[in-house]
Design a protein around this motif. Structure first.
Motif, PDB file in Angstrom:
ATOM      1  N   SER A  35       0.881  -1.205   0.018  1.00 36.30           N
ATOM      2  CA  SER A  35      -0.033  -0.120   0.137  1.00 36.30           C
ATOM      3  C   SER A  35       0.816   1.260   0.000  1.00 36.30           C
ATOM      4  O   SER A  35       0.561   2.164  -0.224  1.00 36.30           O
ATOM      5  CB  SER A  35      -1.088  -0.157   1.210  1.00 36.30           C
ATOM      6  N   ASN A  42      -0.319   6.045  -9.799  1.00 38.74           N
ATOM      7  CA  ASN A  42      -1.873   6.126  -9.149  1.00 38.74           C
ATOM      8  C   ASN A  42      -2.936   5.798 -10.212  1.00 38.74           C
ATOM      9  O   ASN A  42      -4.341   6.292  -9.867  1.00 38.74           O
ATOM     10  CB  ASN A  42      -2.296   7.482  -8.545  1.00 38.74           C
ATOM     11  N   LEU A  56      -2.386  -1.576 -10.013  1.00 39.30           N
ATOM     12  CA  LEU A  56      -3.249  -0.812  -9.087  1.00 39.30           C
ATOM     13  C   LEU A  56      -4.652  -1.334  -8.798  1.00 39.30           C
ATOM     14  O   LEU A  56      -5.198  -1.117  -9.766  1.00 39.30           O
ATOM     15  CB  LEU A  56      -3.033   0.731  -9.293  1.00 39.30           C
ATOM     16  N   THR A  58      -7.409   0.262  -6.768  1.00 36.40           N
ATOM     17  CA  THR A  58      -7.812   1.422  -6.043  1.00 36.40           C
ATOM     18  C   THR A  58      -8.743   1.126  -4.791  1.00 36.40           C
ATOM     19  O   THR A  58      -9.287   0.073  -4.704  1.00 36.40           O
ATOM     20  CB  THR A  58      -8.619   2.536  -7.059  1.00 36.40           C
ATOM     21  N   HIS A  67      -5.759   1.993  -1.463  1.00 31.90           N
ATOM     22  CA  HIS A  67      -5.113   1.684  -2.785  1.00 31.90           C
ATOM     23  C   HIS A  67      -3.787   0.662  -2.314  1.00 31.90           C
ATOM     24  O   HIS A  67      -3.112   0.666  -1.554  1.00 31.90           O
ATOM     25  CB  HIS A  67      -4.162   3.077  -3.084  1.00 31.90           C
TER      26      HIS A  67
END
Length: 128
Positions: A35, A42, A56, A58, A67
């Protein structure tokens, strides 16, 4: 799954969430998660072309509350029987299930990473 005292390549141990990306017979192919995103973008989804390949997830998209990057630079082959024994002993805890479509996206992302061996890619192929 949450693996208590996961042993890293350098011999250190830490609690670590793992994602199983492939299974053939008693061989599981796992990747760790983090994390801490200072190395990663991102952007939701596959980041296989990055210096540190990842996928990733989210916050709230699945079982992870924040995340979480599925790290695709290191792959771990685990024995399913040994893992089941660790679950029974309380060293490993099942932790949520990723939706099938999301897991499939992670598997295809992993196949596109430079650090995966042909054998490990074969484990994913046989699991699709």
């Amino acid at each position: 799954m949450l693996h208590r005292s996961f042993v890293f390549d350098d011999g250190t141990t830490k609690d670590k969430y793992l994602v199983i990306v492939g299974r053939v017979d008693a061989t599981l192919l796992a990747v760790k998660t983090t994390s801490k995103g200072h190395r990663y973008r991102n952007d939701f989804g596959c980041q296989s072309a990055n210096r540190f390949p990842a996928f990733l997830l989210t916050a709230g998209c699945c079982c992870f509350p924040k995340h979480t990057w599925v790290c695709l630079g290191d792959f771990y082959e685990l024995d399913a029987n040994e893992l089941a024994q660790k679950v029974a002993q309380g060293q490993v805890y099942p932790f949520g299930v990723l939706p099938a479509e999301l897991l499939r996206n992670i598997q295809f992302c992993a196949k596109g990473c430079d650090d995966i061996s042909a054998h490990q890619e074969s484990l994913i192929d046989q699991s699709l």
